[in-house]
Motif scaffolding. Sequence first.
Motif, PDB file in Angstrom:
ATOM      1  N   HIS A   1       5.571   3.003  -8.738  1.00  0.00           N
ATOM      2  CA  HIS A   1       5.870   4.189  -9.554  1.00  0.00           C
ATOM      3  C   HIS A   1       5.236   4.060 -10.936  1.00  0.00           C
ATOM      4  N   THR A   2       3.932   3.887 -10.925  1.00  0.00           N
ATOM      5  CA  THR A   2       3.182   3.651 -12.159  1.00  0.00           C
ATOM      6  C   THR A   2       3.070   4.926 -12.994  1.00  0.00           C
ATOM      7  N   THR A   3       2.709   6.023 -12.365  1.00  0.00           N
ATOM      8  CA  THR A   3       2.598   7.292 -13.099  1.00  0.00           C
ATOM      9  C   THR A   3       3.993   7.890 -13.233  1.00  0.00           C
ATOM     10  N   THR A   4       4.342   8.312 -14.455  1.00  0.00           N
ATOM     11  CA  THR A   4       5.713   8.791 -14.670  1.00  0.00           C
ATOM     12  C   THR A   4       5.789  10.252 -15.106  1.00  0.00           C
TER      13      THR A   4
ATOM     14  N   LEU B   1       3.002   9.599  -1.872  1.00  0.00           N
ATOM     15  CA  LEU B   1       3.831   8.412  -2.149  1.00  0.00           C
ATOM     16  C   LEU B   1       3.283   7.622  -3.325  1.00  0.00           C
ATOM     17  N   SER B   2       4.172   6.862  -3.971  1.00  0.00           N
ATOM     18  CA  SER B   2       3.716   5.910  -4.978  1.00  0.00           C
ATOM     19  C   SER B   2       2.794   4.889  -4.308  1.00  0.00           C
ATOM     20  N   GLY B   3       1.701   4.584  -4.974  1.00  0.00           N
ATOM     21  CA  GLY B   3       0.772   3.578  -4.444  1.00  0.00           C
ATOM     22  C   GLY B   3      -0.276   4.146  -3.502  1.00  0.00           C
ATOM     23  N   SER B   4      -0.254   5.472  -3.274  1.00  0.00           N
ATOM     24  CA  SER B   4      -1.209   6.044  -2.326  1.00  0.00           C
ATOM     25  C   SER B   4      -2.612   6.169  -2.922  1.00  0.00           C
ATOM     26  N   GLY B   5      -2.731   5.982  -4.221  1.00  0.00           N
ATOM     27  CA  GLY B   5      -4.060   5.984  -4.842  1.00  0.00           C
ATOM     28  C   GLY B   5      -4.412   7.264  -5.575  1.00  0.00           C
ATOM     29  N   LYS B   6      -3.392   8.035  -5.983  1.00  0.00           N
ATOM     30  CA  LYS B   6      -3.641   9.299  -6.678  1.00  0.00           C
ATOM     31  C   LYS B   6      -4.343   9.063  -8.026  1.00  0.00           C
ATOM     32  N   SER B   7      -3.823   8.098  -8.790  1.00  0.00           N
ATOM     33  CA  SER B   7      -4.399   7.861 -10.117  1.00  0.00           C
ATOM     34  C   SER B   7      -5.761   7.186 -10.014  1.00  0.00           C
ATOM     35  N   THR B   8      -5.955   6.352  -8.993  1.00  0.00           N
ATOM     36  CA  THR B   8      -7.266   5.721  -8.781  1.00  0.00           C
ATOM     37  C   THR B   8      -8.306   6.798  -8.494  1.00  0.00           C
ATOM     38  N   LEU B   9      -7.940   7.775  -7.673  1.00  0.00           N
ATOM     39  CA  LEU B   9      -8.850   8.879  -7.361  1.00  0.00           C
ATOM     40  C   LEU B   9      -9.062   9.759  -8.600  1.00  0.00           C
TER      41      LEU B   9
ATOM     42  N   PRO C   1       3.587  11.762 -10.504  1.00  0.00           N
ATOM     43  CA  PRO C   1       4.256  10.523 -10.082  1.00  0.00           C
ATOM     44  C   PRO C   1       4.467  10.533  -8.565  1.00  0.00           C
ATOM     45  N   GLY C   2       4.465   9.364  -7.966  1.00  0.00           N
ATOM     46  CA  GLY C   2       4.692   9.285  -6.523  1.00  0.00           C
ATOM     47  C   GLY C   2       6.086   9.767  -6.153  1.00  0.00           C
ATOM     48  N   VAL C   3       6.161  10.490  -5.037  1.00  0.00           N
ATOM     49  CA  VAL C   3       7.472  10.941  -4.548  1.00  0.00           C
ATOM     50  C   VAL C   3       7.607  10.595  -3.075  1.00  0.00           C
TER      51      VAL C   3
ATOM     52  N   ALA D   1     -12.519   5.860  -0.101  1.00  0.00           N
ATOM     53  CA  ALA D   1     -12.352   4.426  -0.354  1.00  0.00           C
ATOM     54  C   ALA D   1     -12.809   4.167  -1.775  1.00  0.00           C
ATOM     55  N   ALA D   2     -11.880   3.754  -2.625  1.00  0.00           N
ATOM     56  CA  ALA D   2     -12.209   3.581  -4.041  1.00  0.00           C
ATOM     57  C   ALA D   2     -13.308   2.538  -4.284  1.00  0.00           C
ATOM     58  N   PRO D   3     -13.272   1.361  -3.622  1.00  0.00           N
ATOM     59  CA  PRO D   3     -14.270   0.346  -3.955  1.00  0.00           C
ATOM     60  C   PRO D   3     -15.710   0.789  -3.678  1.00  0.00           C
TER      61      PRO D   3
ATOM     62  N   THR E   1      -6.718   7.831   1.742  1.00  0.00           N
ATOM     63  CA  THR E   1      -7.353   6.836   0.874  1.00  0.00           C
ATOM     64  C   THR E   1      -7.343   5.442   1.521  1.00  0.00           C
ATOM     65  N   LYS E   2      -8.046   4.528   0.886  1.00  0.00           N
ATOM     66  CA  LYS E   2      -8.080   3.108   1.255  1.00  0.00           C
ATOM     67  C   LYS E   2      -8.690   2.889   2.634  1.00  0.00           C
ATOM     68  N   ALA E   3      -9.704   3.681   2.956  1.00  0.00           N
ATOM     69  CA  ALA E   3     -10.393   3.533   4.248  1.00  0.00           C
ATOM     70  C   ALA E   3     -11.018   2.147   4.369  1.00  0.00           C
ATOM     71  N   ASP E   4     -11.279   1.505   3.210  1.00  0.00           N
ATOM     72  CA  ASP E   4     -11.885   0.163   3.254  1.00  0.00           C
ATOM     73  C   ASP E   4     -10.907  -0.886   3.784  1.00  0.00           C
ATOM     74  N   LEU E   5      -9.602  -0.564   3.833  1.00  0.00           N
ATOM     75  CA  LEU E   5      -8.609  -1.557   4.264  1.00  0.00           C
ATOM     76  C   LEU E   5      -8.241  -1.448   5.744  1.00  0.00           C
TER      77      LEU E   5
HETATM   78  N1  LIG Z   1      -8.631  -1.138  -1.422  1.00  0.00           N
HETATM   79  C1  LIG Z   1      -8.320   0.021  -2.013  1.00  0.00           C
HETATM   80  N2  LIG Z   1      -7.358   0.048  -2.951  1.00  0.00           N
HETATM   81  C2  LIG Z   1      -7.058   1.241  -3.520  1.00  0.00           C
HETATM   82  C3  LIG Z   1      -7.723   2.449  -3.174  1.00  0.00           C
HETATM   83  N3  LIG Z   1      -7.169   3.440  -3.894  1.00  0.00           N
HETATM   84  C4  LIG Z   1      -6.231   2.886  -4.662  1.00  0.00           C
HETATM   85  N4  LIG Z   1      -6.167   1.565  -4.454  1.00  0.00           N
HETATM   86  C5  LIG Z   1      -5.240   0.617  -5.081  1.00  0.00           C
HETATM   87  O1  LIG Z   1      -3.908   0.979  -4.773  1.00  0.00           O
HETATM   88  C6  LIG Z   1      -3.045   0.660  -5.852  1.00  0.00           C
HETATM   89  C7  LIG Z   1      -2.202   1.882  -6.232  1.00  0.00           C
HETATM   90  O2  LIG Z   1      -3.075   2.872  -6.703  1.00  0.00           O
HETATM   91  P1  LIG Z   1      -2.608   3.981  -7.766  1.00  0.00           P
HETATM   92  O3  LIG Z   1      -3.812   4.833  -7.998  1.00  0.00           O
HETATM   93  O4  LIG Z   1      -1.952   3.373  -8.933  1.00  0.00           O
HETATM   94  O5  LIG Z   1      -1.526   4.770  -6.897  1.00  0.00           O
HETATM   95  P2  LIG Z   1      -0.697   6.083  -7.312  1.00  0.00           P
HETATM   96  O6  LIG Z   1      -0.682   6.963  -6.120  1.00  0.00           O
HETATM   97  O7  LIG Z   1      -1.229   6.668  -8.545  1.00  0.00           O
HETATM   98  O8  LIG Z   1       0.741   5.477  -7.539  1.00  0.00           O
HETATM   99  P3  LIG Z   1       1.966   6.046  -8.474  1.00  0.00           P
HETATM  100  O9  LIG Z   1       1.399   6.342  -9.831  1.00  0.00           O
HETATM  101  O10 LIG Z   1       2.944   4.927  -8.475  1.00  0.00           O
HETATM  102  O11 LIG Z   1       2.471   7.260  -7.772  1.00  0.00           O
HETATM  103  C8  LIG Z   1      -3.955   0.149  -6.980  1.00  0.00           C
HETATM  104  O12 LIG Z   1      -3.944  -1.273  -6.968  1.00  0.00           O
HETATM  105  C9  LIG Z   1      -5.316   0.646  -6.586  1.00  0.00           C
HETATM  106  O13 LIG Z   1      -6.375  -0.180  -7.050  1.00  0.00           O
HETATM  107  C10 LIG Z   1      -8.739   2.380  -2.156  1.00  0.00           C
HETATM  108  O14 LIG Z   1      -9.348   3.374  -1.770  1.00  0.00           O
HETATM  109  N5  LIG Z   1      -8.989   1.147  -1.626  1.00  0.00           N
END
Ligand SMILES: Nc1nc2c(ncn2[C@@H]2O[C@H](COP(=O)(O)OP(=O)(O)OP(=O)(O)O)[C@@H](O)[C@H]2O)c(=O)[nH]1
Length: 360
Positions: free
Chosen positions: A244-247, A212-220, A264-266, A188-190, A162-166
């Motif tokens: 660790h947003t998702t619990t 991992l937490s923050g990897s973008g699972k919930s965004t996807l 949840p992220g691990v 890339a979410a955006p 994820t986050k190929a835009d970064l």
């Molecule tokens: N620029 C960018 N940001 C992203 C992308 N995917 C996710 N994010 C950002 O990354 C942050 C974490 O994303 P989450 O979807 O909450 O991550 P998660 O894996 O669900 O995290 P946990 O629930 O803590 O395990 C958020 O601010 C999202 O907006 C992406 O493809 N590009």
Amino acid sequence: MSRTTSSNADEFPELLGRYGWTPERARWWDAHLVGFDPAADPRPGRVSRVDRGECDVITASGPQRVVSDSQRAQGDIAPATGDWVAVIDDPELGPAVGAVLPRTTAITRRDPGPVVVEQVLVANVDVVAVVHALDQSFSAARLERFLVLAHDSGAEPLVVLTKADLVDAAAAAAIARELTDATVVVTAAPTGEGVDEVRRFVAGRTVVFMGLSGSGKSTLTNALMGDEVQVTADVREGDARGRHTTTSRELFLLPGGGVLIDTPGVRAIGVWDAWPAVHRVYADVSAHASQCRFSDCTHGQEPGCAVTAAVAAGTLDAQRVARYRQLMIELTELDDQIDESVRRQKRGRPPSRRRPGRSG
Ligand SMILES: Nc1nc2c(ncn2[C@@H]2O[C@H](COP(=O)(O)OP(=O)(O)OP(=O)(O)O)[C@@H](O)[C@H]2O)c(=O)[nH]1
Ligand SMILES: [Mg+2]
């Protein structure tokens, strides 16, 4: 809708079919239903979320909150997210899980608690999507460990970067090159890049997101659902770590068909009895290992070790071999601990917390 104890695949309610009820499961149901008292009104359902002592189950008549064990005999299976279960009306507890149907796949890890036992994280998934954010530090050991977990489950692994835009495109390509044996999708979410590709890959199947937490699972998850079903949160500045947003592990019905489980992220996952999966993920190392002089070679100082010879010859990467050896050590220790744990339980004593030696 009235409940039915018959599960002929043709007459089975449409909702359960969308959640993955199959003719095989219906046949199992028909064969085993005889064990239930008809007064308990047994009906099939899929566990969408597990909490302490209770779970949400999708039944033909919709979601139900049920008690997760109806006087379960010790040793019986505890329900996990993704399980198919028989919901019954317990005279004392009300709606409860009466039985867990046999699992087609299961993601299992070593329970992080002190007792050496297996823990099922999710069940009956077809695809394990290992989610890695390209702006987070890359660890081959971590990714390979997730792939071992995926192979061990019996499901098909998928790597989502994820986050190929970064990052620049070369960073994604470099990681994809390391994962020669896995299907990799870059998202890339955006911009929505890669989302349709993931959707096509999981269509009509059950997929679980792990990473991992923050990897973008919930965004996807939200992108695939076309709706904000999950809360997301910004990662920390500096190290891009999640919060660790998702619990909880939770199951969603995908609009285009299929089922998605967000988790949840691990950070660290302890492997559980995953020997064949380790050999699969490290097939190159394993192929050399089968040529070692001693069948129990640890690829350390032993004479006739084909693995160390391959490293010296430049055929195998020393770091990859080190990661392989680490997993083999963990699995060997686990084997010893399982034995010790079972032995002690048989003697009526609690399992040991220390690391037992081979002689037990
Ligand atoms: N620029 C960018 N940001 C992203 C992308 N995917 C996710 N994010 C950002 O990354 C942050 C974490 O994303 P989450 O979807 O909450 O991550 P998660 O894996 O669900 O995290 P946990 O629930 O803590 O395990 C958020 O601010 C999202 O907006 C992406 O493809 N590009
Ligand atoms: Mg999340």
